[in-house]
Design a protein around this motif. Structure first.
Motif, PDB file in Angstrom:
ATOM      1  N   HIS A  69       0.842  -1.206   0.000  1.00 42.08           N
ATOM      2  CA  HIS A  69       0.000   0.000   0.000  1.00 42.08           C
ATOM      3  C   HIS A  69       0.873   1.250   0.000  1.00 42.08           C
ATOM      4  N   GLY A  70       1.954   1.228   0.783  1.00 40.83           N
ATOM      5  CA  GLY A  70       2.867   2.366   0.805  1.00 40.83           C
ATOM      6  C   GLY A  70       3.444   2.631  -0.572  1.00 40.83           C
ATOM      7  N   MET A  71       3.769   1.572  -1.300  1.00 42.20           N
ATOM      8  CA  MET A  71       4.292   1.725  -2.650  1.00 42.20           C
ATOM      9  C   MET A  71       3.240   2.334  -3.576  1.00 42.20           C
ATOM     10  N   LEU A  74       3.006   6.043  -3.061  1.00 39.98           N
ATOM     11  CA  LEU A  74       4.115   6.727  -3.720  1.00 39.98           C
ATOM     12  C   LEU A  74       3.885   6.855  -5.219  1.00 39.98           C
ATOM     13  N   LYS A  75       3.228   5.862  -5.813  1.00 33.02           N
ATOM     14  CA  LYS A  75       3.007   5.868  -7.264  1.00 33.02           C
ATOM     15  C   LYS A  75       1.844   6.752  -7.681  1.00 33.02           C
ATOM     16  N   THR A  76       0.973   7.101  -6.715  1.00 30.61           N
ATOM     17  CA  THR A  76      -0.191   7.925  -7.034  1.00 30.61           C
ATOM     18  C   THR A  76       0.235   9.349  -7.343  1.00 30.61           C
ATOM     19  N   ARG A  77      -0.104   9.805  -8.524  1.00 32.72           N
ATOM     20  CA  ARG A  77       0.251  11.169  -8.923  1.00 32.72           C
ATOM     21  C   ARG A  77      -0.905  12.104  -8.585  1.00 32.72           C
ATOM     22  N   THR A  81      -2.368  21.048  -3.244  1.00 25.09           N
ATOM     23  CA  THR A  81      -2.629  22.484  -3.156  1.00 25.09           C
ATOM     24  C   THR A  81      -2.108  23.048  -1.840  1.00 25.09           C
ATOM     25  N   THR A  82      -2.133  22.214  -0.810  1.00 25.48           N
ATOM     26  CA  THR A  82      -1.567  22.579   0.486  1.00 25.48           C
ATOM     27  C   THR A  82      -0.535  21.520   0.858  1.00 25.48           C
ATOM     28  N   GLY A  83       0.624  21.966   1.300  1.00 24.55           N
ATOM     29  CA  GLY A  83       1.668  21.002   1.629  1.00 24.55           C
ATOM     30  C   GLY A  83       2.342  20.465   0.384  1.00 24.55           C
ATOM     31  N   ILE A  84       2.955  19.304   0.522  1.00 25.63           N
ATOM     32  CA  ILE A  84       3.643  18.665  -0.597  1.00 25.63           C
ATOM     33  C   ILE A  84       3.075  17.267  -0.799  1.00 25.63           C
ATOM     34  N   THR A  85       3.362  16.657  -1.920  1.00 21.90           N
ATOM     35  CA  THR A  85       2.830  15.327  -2.201  1.00 21.90           C
ATOM     36  C   THR A  85       3.521  14.285  -1.323  1.00 21.90           C
ATOM     37  N   PRO A  86       2.869  13.131  -1.100  1.00 25.36           N
ATOM     38  CA  PRO A  86       3.516  12.055  -0.336  1.00 25.36           C
ATOM     39  C   PRO A  86       4.867  11.643  -0.927  1.00 25.36           C
ATOM     40  N   ALA A  88       6.935  13.603  -2.666  1.00 24.91           N
ATOM     41  CA  ALA A  88       7.900  14.668  -2.362  1.00 24.91           C
ATOM     42  C   ALA A  88       8.357  14.579  -0.908  1.00 24.91           C
ATOM     43  N   ALA A  89       7.418  14.261   0.001  1.00 25.34           N
ATOM     44  CA  ALA A  89       7.770  14.098   1.413  1.00 25.34           C
ATOM     45  C   ALA A  89       8.703  12.906   1.601  1.00 25.34           C
ATOM     46  N   PHE A  90       8.452  11.844   0.820  1.00 23.67           N
ATOM     47  CA  PHE A  90       9.312  10.662   0.872  1.00 23.67           C
ATOM     48  C   PHE A  90      10.727  11.000   0.411  1.00 23.67           C
ATOM     49  N   PHE A  91      10.834  11.741  -0.677  1.00 21.43           N
ATOM     50  CA  PHE A  91      12.151  12.143  -1.177  1.00 21.43           C
ATOM     51  C   PHE A  91      12.862  13.050  -0.174  1.00 21.43           C
ATOM     52  N   LEU A  92      12.092  13.940   0.446  1.00 22.47           N
ATOM     53  CA  LEU A  92      12.692  14.867   1.413  1.00 22.47           C
ATOM     54  C   LEU A  92      13.208  14.106   2.636  1.00 22.47           C
ATOM     55  N   SER A  93      12.406  13.175   3.149  1.00 21.39           N
ATOM     56  CA  SER A  93      12.848  12.398   4.305  1.00 21.39           C
ATOM     57  C   SER A  93      14.011  11.480   3.921  1.00 21.39           C
ATOM     58  N   THR A  94      13.981  10.971   2.685  1.00 19.65           N
ATOM     59  CA  THR A  94      15.088  10.130   2.218  1.00 19.65           C
ATOM     60  C   THR A  94      16.360  10.950   2.092  1.00 19.65           C
ATOM     61  N   ALA A  95      16.213  12.216   1.677  1.00 22.13           N
ATOM     62  CA  ALA A  95      17.375  13.108   1.585  1.00 22.13           C
ATOM     63  C   ALA A  95      18.038  13.264   2.943  1.00 22.13           C
ATOM     64  N   MET A  96      17.232  13.233   4.018  1.00 22.02           N
ATOM     65  CA  MET A  96      17.777  13.378   5.364  1.00 22.02           C
ATOM     66  C   MET A  96      18.265  12.045   5.911  1.00 22.02           C
ATOM     67  N   ARG A  97      17.588  10.955   5.526  1.00 19.88           N
ATOM     68  CA  ARG A  97      17.979   9.622   6.002  1.00 19.88           C
ATOM     69  C   ARG A  97      19.246   9.121   5.312  1.00 19.88           C
ATOM     70  N   VAL A  98      19.197   9.133   3.966  1.00 22.81           N
ATOM     71  CA  VAL A  98      20.305   8.561   3.202  1.00 22.81           C
ATOM     72  C   VAL A  98      21.435   9.580   3.158  1.00 22.81           C
ATOM     73  N   GLY A  99      22.282   9.512   4.158  1.00 22.24           N
ATOM     74  CA  GLY A  99      23.393  10.454   4.253  1.00 22.24           C
ATOM     75  C   GLY A  99      24.720   9.725   4.273  1.00 22.24           C
ATOM     76  N   PRO A 100      25.791  10.428   4.584  1.00 20.83           N
ATOM     77  CA  PRO A 100      27.112   9.810   4.665  1.00 20.83           C
ATOM     78  C   PRO A 100      27.163   8.625   5.626  1.00 20.83           C
TER      79      PRO A 100
END
Length: 514
Positions: A69-71, A74-77, A81-86, A88-100
């Motif tokens: 279901h989570g996948m 993520l695939k739902t386009r 209008t308010t906030g960011i898409t799921p 985009a939020a996944f990419f943002l959290s991944t940007a913080m998780r997947v680090g050095p």
């Protein structure tokens, strides 16, 4: 300048003592460590791993049942209008998780605890997926609307769960700011040093850390952070939406090629991981507890499950139901640890440098040189070595840079919870730049990253101790939301369902009925 660095190192060493106390207590006392089996588990391990097991059982292995279901979410386009898409939020959290830490942390864990440390990273990640689901769902339930954005996370649900205490919101916001400030130096160091490594791999020449390249990179980094991070969440996500897939694909493909070229070592890899999870070789300390604590500690630093740090990007999503983003963030833990960290583990373990004549020299290297040396062992005497070093250095730099973007953005959001005065926000912004600059200058001065890494170590466990108790306090709301989510009866999530006042969701339900 050297005197300043020496002073900082002295302070960092003191902080590391405190950090070790938090991580090891009470296993660092003989009376406790002598207890069979239990003596290997520190309070931090029990709290983090135990919470994941608790949430997994209470939610009936939600991370497995709703992985698909989570996948789909993520695939739902869908335009937000308010906030960011799921997504985009996944990419943002991944940007913080997947680090050095996905390279340095895993390499360090294996070089100290042996290949078995990777097994315990898998275990902590599996149960950590349920913890990530819990904290992200909680962040969605109690998120707030600010203009055309959603804001929320640790400081927000902490305030609501502690009877609306304004002081609690301020303290938790301050805790996140401290956490970010402690992590900034290492990320600044890694970002600029990776540029030097890229240049060295491309030219085949050694480049001095105080060369013009490093100073120019320093200036470009500062400008890029100001332009991107000070532009709001939407501006940051426009960058992370591009960089996260690029860095993930490059890293995954690079390591997969190494694995394919060395496919005959794959059986030995799994043998080493599973056998040494419970009985490490003497060269790695020979103690079960060492492998265990290294695996869980580095797993936490990598996927951040239980820290509350990924709850802010989770709250920013315009989700159809709070649990939708909970499922998405559980996938984030899977991607970070089960996929990315495992690929790093493949390189370090399959390289098995500790079994060669270069073992002593390998153990004396820093974490990144250890990793690159392991990669070299997998492509001995070939020109592919240069390409691998170049690609890994590119990924390493992107990992660090995207972490910085996320940290700075959410530091500002937390600062706004303390005070909305422009002068205060400006002070926080300048402080962020100064601390990042210190990390960069440490790299330029040719100093070691060790002390800066110790600061991150302390920051991770400190904020986890603040967040985990709140997850237990708020778990009843997560349980109610999950039960509603699983009924799939078409009714909107509202205050009545939540059992508490959730204005954002009442507003969404009203809009849905118009």
């Amino acid at each position: 300048m050297q005197a300043l660095f020496d002073a900082i190192n002295a302070v960092c060493s003191k902080i590391q003592v405190i950090s070790d106390l938090f991580w090891d207590f009470p296993a660092n006392f003989l009376w406790y460590s002598s207890i069979p089996i239990l003596g290997n588990f520190s309070l931090a391990i029990i709290l983090l791993l135990g919470s994941g097991i608790f949430f997994t059982c209470k939610l009936r292995f939600i991370q497995v049942r709703y992985f698909r279901h989570g996948m789909q979410v993520l695939k739902t386009r869908k335009a937000a209008t308010t906030g960011i898409t799921p997504l985009a939020a996944f990419f943002l959290s991944t940007a913080m998780r997947v680090g050095p830490g996905n390279i340095l942390g895993v390499t360090g864990a294996i070089s100290i605890g042996g290949p078995g440390a990777l097994f315990w990273m898998w275990v902590s990640a599996f149960f950590g997926m349920a913890t990530a689901y819990t904290e992200s769902t909680l962040a969605q339930i109690f998120k707030e609307k600010k203009g055309d954005e959603y804001v929320g996370g640790l400081a927000f649900y902490g305030k609501r769960l502690l009877k609306g205490s304004a002081a609690a919101g301020v303290v938790l916001s301050l805790m996140y700011i401290i956490y970010a400030l402690l992590c900034f130096p290492a990320q600044g160091f890694n970002t600029v040093s990776s540029i030097g490594q890229i240049a060295e791999a491309a030219t085949g020449k050694t480049i001095s850390t105080d060369s013009a390249l490093y100073w120019i990179s320093f200036a470009v980094l500062m400008v890029a952070m100001v332009v991107i991070s000070w532009g709001g969440i939407r501006k940051v996500t426009r960058v992370t939406d591009i960089l996260v897939p690029i860095m993930a694909v490059i890293y995954v493909m690079t390591v997969l090629v190494l694995i394919v070229v060395n496919f005959t070592r794959i059986p030995w890899f799994f043998y080493a991981v599973f056998t040494e999870a419970f009985k490490p070789e003497a060269v790695f300390g020979g103690a079960f507890g060492v492998a265990l604590i290294q695996g869980v500690k580095r797993g936490l630093m990598s996927n951040e499950a239980g820290q509350g740090t990924i709850t802010m990007p989770a709250a920013a999503a315009d989700a159809a139901h709070p649990c939708d983003q909970g499922c998405v963030q559980a996938i984030g833990v899977f991607l970070d640890t089960i996929v990315i960290c495992t690929l790093t583990g493949f390189v370090v373990i399959m390289g098995r440098v500790w079994l060669t004549d270069n073992a002593a020299a390998w153990f004396d290297l820093g974490k990144l040189p250890k990793y690159l040396a392991s990669a070299t062992e997998l492509t001995p005497g070939t020109t592919f070595n240069t390409a691998v070093s170049l690609l890994i250095s590119v990924c390493f730099g992107l990992f660090a840079f995207t972490c910085l973007l996320g940290f700075i953005s959410f530091t500002e959001i937390c600062a706004s919870r303390i005070s909305t005065k422009k002068s205060f926000i400006l002070i926080i912004r300048i402080l962020c730049m100064v601390v990042v600059s210190f990390g960069v200058l440490t790299s330029i001065a040719g100093m070691d990253l060790g002390s800066l890494w110790d600061l991150s170590d302390f920051a991770n466990i400190l904020i986890a101790y603040c967040n985990i108790p709140l997850l237990y306090i708020g778990f009843s709301y997560v349980k109610r939301a999950t039960e509603h989510f699983e009924r799939k009866d078409g009714t909107p999530f509202t205050s009545k369902i939540a059992g508490t006042d959730v204005p954002v969701w009442d507003e969404k339900a009203g809009n849905a009925h118009e």
